[in-house]
Design a protein around this motif. Structure first.
Motif, PDB file in Angstrom:
ATOM      1  N   LYS A  49       0.946  -1.326   0.060  1.00 17.53           N
ATOM      2  CA  LYS A  49       0.042  -0.058   0.074  1.00 17.53           C
ATOM      3  C   LYS A  49       0.869   1.198   0.091  1.00 17.53           C
ATOM      4  CE  LYS A  49      -4.160  -1.875   2.248  1.00 17.53           C
ATOM      5  NZ  LYS A  49      -4.994  -1.537   3.440  1.00 17.53           N
ATOM      6  N   ASN A  50       2.052   1.144   0.885  1.00 20.56           N
ATOM      7  CA  ASN A  50       2.687   2.146   0.809  1.00 20.56           C
ATOM      8  C   ASN A  50       3.593   2.681  -0.702  1.00 20.56           C
ATOM      9  OD1 ASN A  50       3.998   4.457   2.396  1.00 20.56           O
ATOM     10  ND2 ASN A  50       5.981   3.192   2.504  1.00 20.56           N
TER      11      ASN A  50
ATOM     12  N   LYS B  24       4.045  -2.614  13.425  1.00 26.15           N
ATOM     13  CA  LYS B  24       3.784  -1.313  13.788  1.00 26.15           C
ATOM     14  C   LYS B  24       5.031  -0.499  14.361  1.00 26.15           C
ATOM     15  CE  LYS B  24       0.729   1.684  16.453  1.00 26.15           C
ATOM     16  NZ  LYS B  24      -0.380   1.760  17.441  1.00 26.15           N
ATOM     17  N   GLY B  25       5.958  -1.426  15.154  1.00 26.29           N
ATOM     18  CA  GLY B  25       7.096  -0.698  15.684  1.00 26.29           C
ATOM     19  C   GLY B  25       8.111  -0.474  14.557  1.00 26.29           C
ATOM     20  N   ILE B  26       8.064  -1.416  13.564  1.00 28.93           N
ATOM     21  CA  ILE B  26       9.116  -0.883  12.488  1.00 28.93           C
ATOM     22  C   ILE B  26       8.620   0.178  11.581  1.00 28.93           C
ATOM     23  CG2 ILE B  26      10.192  -2.030  10.492  1.00 28.93           C
ATOM     24  CD1 ILE B  26      10.619  -4.834  12.389  1.00 28.93           C
ATOM     25  N   MET B  27       7.224   0.035  11.052  1.00 24.37           N
ATOM     26  CA  MET B  27       6.759   0.789  10.078  1.00 24.37           C
ATOM     27  C   MET B  27       5.585   1.686  10.431  1.00 24.37           C
ATOM     28  SD  MET B  27       6.391  -2.411   7.514  1.00 24.37           S
ATOM     29  CE  MET B  27       5.930  -1.523   5.889  1.00 24.37           C
ATOM     30  N   LYS B  28       6.080   2.433  11.643  1.00 27.43           N
ATOM     31  CA  LYS B  28       4.668   3.237  12.470  1.00 27.43           C
ATOM     32  C   LYS B  28       4.019   3.974  11.575  1.00 27.43           C
ATOM     33  CE  LYS B  28       3.745   5.298  16.977  1.00 27.43           C
ATOM     34  NZ  LYS B  28       4.409   6.060  18.232  1.00 27.43           N
ATOM     35  N   HIS B  29       4.618   4.760  10.935  1.00 35.83           N
ATOM     36  CA  HIS B  29       3.756   5.920  10.166  1.00 35.83           C
ATOM     37  C   HIS B  29       2.906   5.258   9.106  1.00 35.83           C
ATOM     38  CE1 HIS B  29       2.319   9.741   8.370  1.00 35.83           C
ATOM     39  NE2 HIS B  29       2.942   9.346   6.988  1.00 35.83           N
ATOM     40  N   PRO B  30       3.478   4.545   8.017  1.00 35.31           N
ATOM     41  CA  PRO B  30       2.780   3.964   6.962  1.00 35.31           C
ATOM     42  C   PRO B  30       1.608   3.063   7.943  1.00 35.31           C
ATOM     43  CG  PRO B  30       4.762   3.041   6.955  1.00 35.31           C
ATOM     44  CD  PRO B  30       5.026   4.088   7.878  1.00 35.31           C
ATOM     45  N   TYR B  31       1.800   2.201   8.825  1.00 36.92           N
ATOM     46  CA  TYR B  31       1.199   1.179   9.534  1.00 36.92           C
ATOM     47  C   TYR B  31      -0.017   2.021   9.908  1.00 36.92           C
ATOM     48  CZ  TYR B  31      -0.831  -2.345  12.631  1.00 36.92           C
ATOM     49  OH  TYR B  31      -1.421  -3.237  13.236  1.00 36.92           O
ATOM     50  N   ASN B  32       0.089   3.226  10.780  1.00 43.62           N
ATOM     51  CA  ASN B  32      -1.050   3.960  11.097  1.00 43.62           C
ATOM     52  C   ASN B  32      -1.861   4.548   9.867  1.00 43.62           C
ATOM     53  OD1 ASN B  32      -0.793   3.368  13.850  1.00 43.62           O
ATOM     54  ND2 ASN B  32       0.777   5.058  14.109  1.00 43.62           N
ATOM     55  N   SER B  33      -1.353   5.164   8.998  1.00 41.73           N
ATOM     56  CA  SER B  33      -1.877   5.883   7.858  1.00 41.73           C
ATOM     57  C   SER B  33      -2.602   4.844   6.901  1.00 41.73           C
ATOM     58  CB  SER B  33      -0.910   6.788   7.179  1.00 41.73           C
ATOM     59  OG  SER B  33       0.097   6.140   6.488  1.00 41.73           O
ATOM     60  N   LEU B  34      -2.132   3.644   6.877  1.00 42.88           N
ATOM     61  CA  LEU B  34      -2.553   2.613   5.621  1.00 42.88           C
ATOM     62  C   LEU B  34      -3.515   1.452   6.114  1.00 42.88           C
ATOM     63  CD1 LEU B  34       0.616   2.717   3.414  1.00 42.88           C
ATOM     64  CD2 LEU B  34      -1.603   4.215   3.132  1.00 42.88           C
ATOM     65  N   GLY B  35      -3.917   1.831   7.384  1.00 44.35           N
ATOM     66  CA  GLY B  35      -5.047   0.395   7.567  1.00 44.35           C
ATOM     67  C   GLY B  35      -4.524  -0.372   8.616  1.00 44.35           C
TER      68      GLY B  35
END
Length: 280
Positions: free
Chosen positions: A65-66, A142-153
């Motif tokens: 998704k990113n 989530k710890g490794i990819m925090k920003h895309p994790y939160n913004s992409l569902g």
């Protein structure tokens, strides 16, 4: 053997090339398992395998998704996501199949419980271990990819716009049926009986081949179901992602990803037992 003659074994087995193994359902309440280290090894194996499954699969979804957010033609696409899920299951079932059976999915565990392949205590502790492992795996992503994790569902399952909740339940039932049906077929004792040189405790047809149809079942189920629900077919996968992402919209639809897979697993277990195996 001379042509036209049958051995005693063939006559006893109804003229088939294999001898039908006697029914051996697992005890429903086998409390003796708690006294063995193998029992706890299996639970730990299910925990770690589900953790790894969630880490790899959710990271694949978020990464896709990113990448696609920047340019539609980049990323692995739906096909790549499906391969990621199916390939990971293939690898993990190969790794732990001889230890725990390689369930990595509460729906598979529930189906095997219905089919009397495992005991109730083992099924309950497997499901707990799978759900805890899924939470940890999603948390690592989530710890490794925090920003895309939160913004992409967060890789959480939800019903795609344009589909009803009923359609989503139906898709989850069918996808899980394919998976659990494959698990039962791949581990059918008739296959072991047709290859007597294989020890009884070893999965049929060499351990390297057993995970292959199971991984492909996950792959094709994702191809069919990703556009509808993102593909759950695994309540632990859906629960782990939902808990770590933790959005109300996800929780409102979360029941779909338990009800659908459990119904699909139940149907596959009963179909295999009473239709394919002809048990009455």
């Amino acid at each position: 053997m001379p042509i036209g003659k049958r051995t005693t074994e063939e006559l006893e087995s109804g003229g088939k090339s294999y001898k039908e193994p006697p029914p051996a359902p697992a005890p429903f309440l086998n409390m003796q398992e708690f006294r063995t280290w193998d029992f706890y090894r299996a639970i730990i194996a299910e925990f770690i395998a589900t953790l790894l499954f969630l880490y790899i699969s959710i990271a694949t979804v978020i990464g896709y998704k990113n990448q696609s957010k920047a340019e539609a033609c980049t990323g692995v696409g739906f096909l790549g996501v499906a391969w990621g899920f199916g390939g990971t299951i293939f690898v993990l079932v190969y790794c732990i199949g001889g230890i725990s059976g390689g369930h990595i999915n509460p729906a598979v565990t529930f189906g095997l419980l219905v089919g009397r392949k495992i005991s109730l205590p083992r099924a309950v502790l497997y499901i707990i271990a799978q759900c805890l492992g899924a939470m940890c795996g999603a948390g690592i992503v989530k710890g490794i990819m925090k920003h895309p994790y939160n913004s992409l569902g967060g890789g959480a399952n939800s019903v795609t716009e344009g589909y009803s909740k009923g359609a989503a339940v139906g898709a989850e039932i069918m996808g899980t049926f394919v998976l659990v049906y494959t698990v039962f077929s791949a581990t059918d004792p008739k296959l072991t009986a047709s290859t007597p040189h294989v020890p009884p405790h070893v999965p049929p047809h060499v351990p390297a081949l057993l995970p292959l149809p199971i991984g492909f079942a996950v792959f094709i189920a994702h191809l069919a179901t990703i556009p509808i629900t993102g593909t759950g077919i695994n309540p632990a996968r859906s629960l782990g992602a939902a808990i770590v992402y933790n959005k109300k919209a996800i929780w409102d639809e979360h029941w779909i990803f338990w009800v659908g897979p459990l119904i699909g697993a139940l149907a596959a277990a009963l179909y295999h037992k009473y239709v394919l195996r002809g048990k009455v």
